[in-house]
Each structure stands twice: as C-alpha cells, then as structure tokens.
Design a protein around this motif. Structure first.
Motif, PDB file in Angstrom:
ATOM      1  N   ILE A  81       0.847  -1.202   0.000  1.00  0.00           N
ATOM      2  CA  ILE A  81       0.000   0.000   0.000  1.00  0.00           C
ATOM      3  C   ILE A  81       0.877   1.244   0.000  1.00  0.00           C
ATOM      4  O   ILE A  81       1.761   1.376   0.855  1.00  0.00           O
ATOM      5  N   PRO A  82       0.650   2.160  -0.945  1.00  0.00           N
ATOM      6  CA  PRO A  82       1.420   3.414  -0.940  1.00  0.00           C
ATOM      7  C   PRO A  82       1.193   4.185   0.361  1.00  0.00           C
ATOM      8  O   PRO A  82       0.086   4.215   0.893  1.00  0.00           O
ATOM      9  N   MET A  83       2.245   4.798   0.855  1.00  0.00           N
ATOM     10  CA  MET A  83       2.158   5.550   2.110  1.00  0.00           C
ATOM     11  C   MET A  83       1.055   6.606   2.055  1.00  0.00           C
ATOM     12  O   MET A  83       0.327   6.818   3.032  1.00  0.00           O
ATOM     13  N   GLU A  84       0.927   7.276   0.902  1.00  0.00           N
ATOM     14  CA  GLU A  84      -0.039   8.375   0.817  1.00  0.00           C
ATOM     15  C   GLU A  84      -1.483   7.889   0.878  1.00  0.00           C
ATOM     16  O   GLU A  84      -2.395   8.685   1.116  1.00  0.00           O
ATOM     17  N   ASP A 132       9.994   1.595  -1.941  1.00  0.00           N
ATOM     18  CA  ASP A 132      10.655   2.315  -0.860  1.00  0.00           C
ATOM     19  C   ASP A 132       9.736   3.354  -0.223  1.00  0.00           C
ATOM     20  O   ASP A 132      10.103   4.000   0.754  1.00  0.00           O
ATOM     21  N   ASN A 133       8.529   3.483  -0.776  1.00  0.00           N
ATOM     22  CA  ASN A 133       7.535   4.400  -0.201  1.00  0.00           C
ATOM     23  C   ASN A 133       6.198   3.683   0.008  1.00  0.00           C
ATOM     24  O   ASN A 133       5.137   4.284  -0.112  1.00  0.00           O
ATOM     25  N   TYR A 134       6.281   2.391   0.296  1.00  0.00           N
ATOM     26  CA  TYR A 134       5.094   1.557   0.506  1.00  0.00           C
ATOM     27  C   TYR A 134       5.149   0.906   1.886  1.00  0.00           C
ATOM     28  O   TYR A 134       6.227   0.717   2.451  1.00  0.00           O
ATOM     29  N   VAL A 135       3.974   0.533   2.377  1.00  0.00           N
ATOM     30  CA  VAL A 135       3.868  -0.381   3.513  1.00  0.00           C
ATOM     31  C   VAL A 135       3.421  -1.728   2.951  1.00  0.00           C
ATOM     32  O   VAL A 135       2.439  -1.802   2.217  1.00  0.00           O
ATOM     33  N   VAL A 136       4.169  -2.774   3.281  1.00  0.00           N
ATOM     34  CA  VAL A 136       3.876  -4.099   2.728  1.00  0.00           C
ATOM     35  C   VAL A 136       3.468  -5.043   3.857  1.00  0.00           C
ATOM     36  O   VAL A 136       4.186  -5.190   4.856  1.00  0.00           O
ATOM     37  N   LEU A 137       2.314  -5.675   3.689  1.00  0.00           N
ATOM     38  CA  LEU A 137       1.783  -6.619   4.675  1.00  0.00           C
ATOM     39  C   LEU A 137       2.259  -8.027   4.342  1.00  0.00           C
ATOM     40  O   LEU A 137       2.734  -8.288   3.238  1.00  0.00           O
ATOM     41  N   ILE A 138       2.111  -8.951   5.298  1.00  0.00           N
ATOM     42  CA  ILE A 138       2.486 -10.329   4.987  1.00  0.00           C
ATOM     43  C   ILE A 138       1.468 -10.904   4.007  1.00  0.00           C
ATOM     44  O   ILE A 138       0.321 -10.448   3.926  1.00  0.00           O
ATOM     45  N   PRO A 139       1.848 -11.905   3.224  1.00  0.00           N
ATOM     46  CA  PRO A 139       0.928 -12.472   2.235  1.00  0.00           C
ATOM     47  C   PRO A 139      -0.298 -13.104   2.877  1.00  0.00           C
ATOM     48  O   PRO A 139      -0.250 -13.580   4.014  1.00  0.00           O
ATOM     49  N   ASP A 140      -1.377 -13.120   2.129  1.00  0.00           N
ATOM     50  CA  ASP A 140      -2.549 -13.885   2.532  1.00  0.00           C
ATOM     51  C   ASP A 140      -2.231 -15.376   2.431  1.00  0.00           C
ATOM     52  O   ASP A 140      -1.642 -15.829   1.440  1.00  0.00           O
ATOM     53  N   ASP A 141      -2.609 -16.144   3.443  1.00  0.00           N
ATOM     54  CA  ASP A 141      -2.494 -17.602   3.434  1.00  0.00           C
ATOM     55  C   ASP A 141      -1.142 -18.070   2.898  1.00  0.00           C
ATOM     56  O   ASP A 141      -1.074 -18.752   1.869  1.00  0.00           O
ATOM     57  N   PRO A 142      -0.042 -17.721   3.570  1.00  0.00           N
ATOM     58  CA  PRO A 142       1.272 -18.088   3.034  1.00  0.00           C
ATOM     59  C   PRO A 142       1.490 -19.594   2.904  1.00  0.00           C
ATOM     60  O   PRO A 142       2.174 -20.040   1.973  1.00  0.00           O
ATOM     61  N   MET A 143       0.901 -20.379   3.797  1.00  0.00           N
ATOM     62  CA  MET A 143       1.072 -21.825   3.695  1.00  0.00           C
ATOM     63  C   MET A 143       0.362 -22.371   2.456  1.00  0.00           C
ATOM     64  O   MET A 143       0.932 -23.147   1.675  1.00  0.00           O
ATOM     65  N   GLY A 144      -0.882 -21.949   2.265  1.00  0.00           N
ATOM     66  CA  GLY A 144      -1.621 -22.389   1.082  1.00  0.00           C
ATOM     67  C   GLY A 144      -1.005 -21.864  -0.203  1.00  0.00           C
ATOM     68  O   GLY A 144      -0.965 -22.569  -1.221  1.00  0.00           O
TER      69      GLY A 144
END
Length: 231
Positions: A70-73, A157-169
């Motif tokens: 997600i962009p910071m802005e 470098d100007n984003y917030v990155v979340l962990i992936p959805d359902d990483p095991m699957g």
C-alpha cells in the motif's frame, strides 16, 4: 560450483549441521500486483531447478502480487496509531511499527483490542527488563509488516507491505505450478522466519537456519527469490 554468484555482501554457501548448501539468487523483473506469482516462478527459476532443490521466495514479493503493498499516501493513520507508534522500539533492520502508517496497518490487520493488549504487555515486559513482548502478543501479521526503506527498490521504498494472505496455502499452490518445493520467507539481517512451506520436511527451523544470513536482495539486485541446493 558452476557460475553461480552471491549478491554483493552476501554468502553463496552456508553450512547446516556440517553440510554445505548453495543459496542461488534468482533475478526477476520488478514484481507488482499485475503479476501472478505462479507465472513468475515458471518464468525465472523453473529451468534452473534440480531434484532436491527448494525455491524460497521473499514474502514481500508474494504480498505485492496479492495487492498487499500500500502506498504511504493512501494510508490515513488514526490518532491511536500516531500515539502507539511513538513508543515502538526501533531496530537496526527497519522501522517496524515505529511510524503511524505501519501502526495503522497493524491495527487494521490484527484488530484494535489485540494491538492495545500487546502494547500493555510490552509495558509490563519493559518493567521486568523483557523486550519483544509486543510482537509476541500482536502476532505474525504485525511482526511481518514492512515499512518504507531506502534499501528497497522503488517504488516500494515508499510503501507499507503486509504479509501475504495464506502463506502456507500459497506456498503449496506455487509448488504445484513449479513442480518443486516452495517456501515463503521473511528474512532480514536479524534472521529468518518461514511463513509458508509446501512440504512437511525439512523442518521450518532447518530452513530458517539455512537462510538465516539473508542471501536475497531486493534493491538493485532485484533477486526476491532463490534456490536452496545441497552443494
């Protein structure tokens, strides 16, 4: 060792239980939400893979294909996020939840009650000289949030990155597409956390040890994935 080379400042070989393993970085294009990671793994590493190999992929690259960057802005932090972020201990490897935007995303991902309880536990922990209780209570979704960083390739470098959805699957689906085992990993200079793995063996602890010195590079190197192979 053929013509394989490590990223600058990284090691190609790491010993685990006295056995040497290669961690071969795989260069890709800049991965975005317009990519399907199954297509990416078939395009770049598939022809390099050998029997016994494991493909390991940065969780950030997988998250980007799931529109979880997600962009910071675009993030509008609430007052609670601003207040809580001021009390987060900064680490040498990243800002974590130490800015309002990343704390806001933690509140959205984990829920306000859990984050408030984690903050309370953090205060109690500090009284007793214990650190890390916040992330232990908040859980992997909070721990895995990456904020903007100069060492990340633009525009991330100007984003917030979340962990992936359902990483095991997701790891299992990518392994089916690739035809080889796949691990989704969150690694930095403090160590490795295996978020998803398509197989039961080797163990997640073994994988974390094999990748613990962070052989990947996601700045100019543009190597968000690598091949783990017995040397």
């Amino acid at each position: 060792m053929e013509n394989y080379s490590a990223n600058p400042g990284k090691n190609l070989v790491r010993a685990v239980n006295g056995i040497d393993y290669l961690r071969i970085p795989v260069k890709t294009h800049l991965i975005t939400k317009d990519d399907d990671m199954a297509d990416v793994v078939k395009k770049y590493p598939k022809d390099l893979m050998q029997s016994g190999d494991i493909l390991f992929i940065s969780e950030k690259a997988v998250a980007c294909t799931q529109s979880r960057a997600i962009p910071m802005e675009d993030i509008k932090p609430r007052k609670l996020a601003v207040t809580l972020s001021r009390h987060v201990t900064k680490t040498p490897v990243g800002i974590g939840l130490g800015i309002p935007e990343t704390m806001e995303m933690a509140l959205r991902e984990c829920g306000t009650p859990r984050i408030l309880f984690a903050a309370f536990c953090s205060v109690i922990g500090k009284i007793f000289g214990k650190r890390g209780w916040f992330y232990t209570v908040a859980g992997p979704k909070a721990r895995g949030i990456d904020g903007p960083c100069d060492c990340t390739i633009p525009p991330y470098d100007n984003y917030v990155v979340l962990i992936p959805d359902d990483p095991m699957g997701t790891a299992k689906r990518l392994a089916q597409a690739l035809g080889y085992p796949v691990a989704i990993v969150d690694i930095n200079d403090l160590g490795a956390n295996i978020l998803g793995f398509s197989e039961k063996e080797p163990s997640l602890e073994w994988l974390a040890e094999a990748l613990g010195d962070n052989p990947l590079g996601q700045s100019r190197e543009c190597t968000p994935m690598g091949i783990l192979r017995k040397a």
